[in-house]
Design an enzyme around this catalytic site. Structure first.
Site, PDB file in Angstrom:
ATOM      1  N   SER A 150       0.857  -1.183   0.000  1.00 42.82           N
ATOM      2  CA  SER A 150       0.000   0.000   0.000  1.00 42.82           C
ATOM      3  C   SER A 150       0.897   1.237   0.000  1.00 42.82           C
ATOM      4  CB  SER A 150      -0.886  -0.049   1.251  1.00 42.82           C
ATOM      5  OG  SER A 150      -1.708   1.082   1.332  1.00 42.82           O
ATOM      6  N   LYS A 176      -1.024  -1.019  -4.506  1.00 44.76           N
ATOM      7  CA  LYS A 176      -2.223  -0.278  -4.113  1.00 44.76           C
ATOM      8  C   LYS A 176      -1.812   1.160  -3.852  1.00 44.76           C
ATOM      9  CE  LYS A 176      -4.781  -0.228   0.278  1.00 44.76           C
ATOM     10  NZ  LYS A 176      -5.548  -1.080   1.223  1.00 44.76           N
ATOM     11  N   LYS A 178      -2.990   4.972  -2.649  1.00 47.01           N
ATOM     12  CA  LYS A 178      -4.009   5.770  -1.964  1.00 47.01           C
ATOM     13  C   LYS A 178      -4.367   6.942  -2.869  1.00 47.01           C
ATOM     14  CE  LYS A 178      -4.165   3.596   2.045  1.00 47.01           C
ATOM     15  NZ  LYS A 178      -5.394   3.034   2.622  1.00 47.01           N
ATOM     16  N   ASP A 203      -7.077   2.944  -3.491  1.00 46.09           N
ATOM     17  CA  ASP A 203      -7.842   2.951  -2.247  1.00 46.09           C
ATOM     18  C   ASP A 203      -8.198   4.395  -1.899  1.00 46.09           C
ATOM     19  OD1 ASP A 203      -8.997   2.587   0.224  1.00 46.09           O
ATOM     20  OD2 ASP A 203      -7.279   1.581   1.159  1.00 46.09           O
ATOM     21  N   GLU A 228     -10.939   0.560  -3.920  1.00 45.15           N
ATOM     22  CA  GLU A 228     -11.334   0.260  -2.543  1.00 45.15           C
ATOM     23  C   GLU A 228     -12.042   1.464  -1.922  1.00 45.15           C
ATOM     24  OE1 GLU A 228      -7.995  -1.526  -0.481  1.00 45.15           O
ATOM     25  OE2 GLU A 228      -8.865  -1.117   1.465  1.00 45.15           O
ATOM     26  N   ASP A 253     -13.955  -1.892   2.202  1.00 43.31           N
ATOM     27  CA  ASP A 253     -13.081  -2.043   3.373  1.00 43.31           C
ATOM     28  C   ASP A 253     -13.875  -1.538   4.588  1.00 43.31           C
ATOM     29  OD1 ASP A 253     -11.214  -1.627   5.410  1.00 43.31           O
ATOM     30  OD2 ASP A 253      -9.765  -0.524   4.224  1.00 43.31           O
ATOM     31  N   LYS A 277     -10.407  -7.381   6.901  1.00 42.75           N
ATOM     32  CA  LYS A 277      -9.369  -6.886   7.806  1.00 42.75           C
ATOM     33  C   LYS A 277      -9.755  -7.382   9.190  1.00 42.75           C
ATOM     34  CE  LYS A 277      -7.877  -2.726   6.404  1.00 42.75           C
ATOM     35  NZ  LYS A 277      -7.776  -1.261   6.296  1.00 42.75           N
ATOM     36  N   GLY A 305      -4.763  -4.847   6.018  1.00 38.85           N
ATOM     37  CA  GLY A 305      -3.979  -4.642   7.233  1.00 38.85           C
ATOM     38  C   GLY A 305      -4.132  -3.239   7.769  1.00 38.85           C
TER      39      GLY A 305
HETATM   40  O1  OSB Z   1      -7.435   1.600   4.215  1.00 37.87           O
HETATM   41  O2  OSB Z   1      -6.502  -0.279   3.932  1.00 37.87           O
HETATM   42  C1  OSB Z   1      -6.556   0.800   4.523  1.00 37.87           C
HETATM   43  C2  OSB Z   1      -3.539   1.143   6.865  1.00 37.87           C
HETATM   44  C3  OSB Z   1      -4.159   1.650   8.010  1.00 37.87           C
HETATM   45  C4  OSB Z   1      -5.511   1.886   7.986  1.00 37.87           C
HETATM   46  C5  OSB Z   1      -6.256   1.646   6.828  1.00 37.87           C
HETATM   47  C6  OSB Z   1      -5.656   1.145   5.684  1.00 37.87           C
HETATM   48  C7  OSB Z   1      -4.263   0.908   5.696  1.00 37.87           C
HETATM   49  C8  OSB Z   1      -3.505   0.448   4.522  1.00 37.87           C
HETATM   50  C9  OSB Z   1      -2.178  -0.257   4.716  1.00 37.87           C
HETATM   51  O3  OSB Z   1      -3.853   0.661   3.377  1.00 37.87           O
HETATM   52  C10 OSB Z   1      -2.345  -1.691   4.986  1.00 37.87           C
HETATM   53  C11 OSB Z   1      -1.093  -2.377   5.515  1.00 37.87           C
HETATM   54  O4  OSB Z   1      -0.081  -2.439   4.805  1.00 37.87           O
HETATM   55  O5  OSB Z   1      -1.130  -2.880   6.656  1.00 37.87           O
HETATM   56 MG    MG Z   2      -8.614   0.513   2.727  1.00 40.64          MG
END
Ligand code: OSB
Ligand code: MG
Length: 350
Positions: A150, A176, A178, A203, A228, A253, A277, A305
């Site tokens: 991510s 992924k 953001k 995402d 996402e 999510d 998650k 995660g």
């Molecule tokens: O939206 O998936 C999410 C991390 C913290 C809170 C929300 C998200 C995320 C991540 C990273 O996208 C996920 C990871 O590498 O643990």
């Molecule tokens: Mg997410």
């Protein structure tokens, strides 16, 4: 009969620097916080868990302060002396507290860890055993999980491309990114032009509204694996209006907090993919229910995660090794998040 009686639960609130901060549509946490949970039993078995609550109530309402308060004042006092013959019985022991899934997940993970030890099984094999057979297929651990990474919001597309290049060389199988309004179409276009073959997803962490459906439709040109959580964090209905208007698969999510949410989302056509998650759904008991629902109904799922430390990540990895988890998971190697992590040896990609 084999059972475990909870004797004591200790909480360790921790804070550690992140190798790379993760900028999202709702902000950027300055560092990683979590509550590590150590659960002791009368049988001499000790289990570890992690509540990956964050500093700001941006992704979830549970901040680390709230999670500590709820765990120490309302949850842990009622657990002492509880005897469990199955790990899912912990849910009823915590049901007097409404909500607070991230806090409860820390306890749940420690309970599942303790039961796996009681049965002398690695957690991955224990999860397989608990899930059992689905449609006559035993849910035997694959022994591995495929992983993606991510990547947070950057200053420009060029620096994003450099990070992607590095992550692909490290072996990540899915990227992924953001996104937020204004950091989306051009980004997808630039990344797709530079990496025509890469498994790519975006995402949004709830950054758009249904009024943006025409705008979001432009993303259909970039062969995305999924988008996402484009719409509000607690919405399923509006996503069901958006999904038919775009070709890109929606993955939910934030909106999926229970198996009932997953059933509703699939029945309404609000998404085609689920990010499972464990911390968001309150632990592995609900995770197993969502896993079963998805596999029984042919719904694609993967394990997300919350930048867990090695403690939380090890259990997520064990769960991600279940055969029905077919898409790459947000389970990066230690060096993506921490230097050093709280666990040894480090997680590496092979
Ligand atoms: O939206 O998936 C999410 C991390 C913290 C809170 C929300 C998200 C995320 C991540 C990273 O996208 C996920 C990871 O590498 O643990
Ligand atoms: Mg997410």
């Amino acid at each position: 009969m084999s059972s475990l009686t909870i004797r004591k639960v200790e909480l360790y609130p921790i804070a550690m620097p992140l190798v790379e901060r993760l900028g999202t549509s709702f902000g950027k946490e300055p560092f990683k916080v979590a509550i590590l949970v150590q659960l002791f039993t009368d049988e001499g078995i000790m289990g570890w868990g992690e509540s990956p609550a964050e500093i700001y109530p941006g992704y979830a309402y549970e901040t680390i302060g709230i999670a500590l308060h709820v765990l120490s004042q309302f949850i842990i006092p009622t657990l002492i002396g509880c005897t469990l013959t199955q790990p899912d019985q912990i849910v009823a022991c915590m049901s007097h507290v409404r909500g607070h899934p991230i806090a409860k997940h820390g306890i749940e993970q420690a309970v599942y860890d303790a039961f796996a030890q009681l049965h002398q099984l690695p957690l991955s094999a224990y999860f397989s055993q608990l899930v059992g057979e689905i449609k006559g297929v035993p849910q035997t651990s694959k022994g591995f999980a495929t992983v993606g990474v991510s990547i947070g919001i950057q200053d420009d597309v060029a620096s994003t491309l450099a990070i992607i290049e590095k992550r692909l060389q490290q072996g990540y199988q899915r990227i992924k990114l953001k996104i937020k309004p204004g950091w989306d179409i051009e980004l997808a276009q630039g990344v797709r032009a530079a990496f025509p073959e890469v498994m790519l997803m975006l995402d949004a962490n709830s950054a758009y509204t249904l009024h943006d459906s025409e705008y979001l439709r432009q993303l259909d040109d970039y062969d995305l694996l999924m988008i996402e959580q484009p719409l509000p964090y607690n919405d399923i209905y509006q996503h069901s209006k958006l999904q038919p208007q775009i070709e890109t698969a929606i993955c939910l999510d934030e909106s999926i907090t229970t198996v009932d949410d997953a059933m509703l989302a699939i029945e309404l056509g609000a998404c085609r993919i689920i990010n499972l998650k464990p911390a968001r759904v309150g632990g592995f008991t609900e995770s197993i229910k969502i896993y079963r629902f998805c596999v029984e109904n042919g719904v694609a799922l993967w394990i997300g995660g919350m930048l867990e430390t090695g403690i939380g990540r090890s259990a997520n990895l064990a769960f991600a090794s279940l055969p029905g988890v077919t898409l790459p998971c947000d389970l990066s190697a230690t060096d993506r998040y921490y230097d050093p992590d709280v666990t040894e040896p480090p997680f590496v990609i092979r």
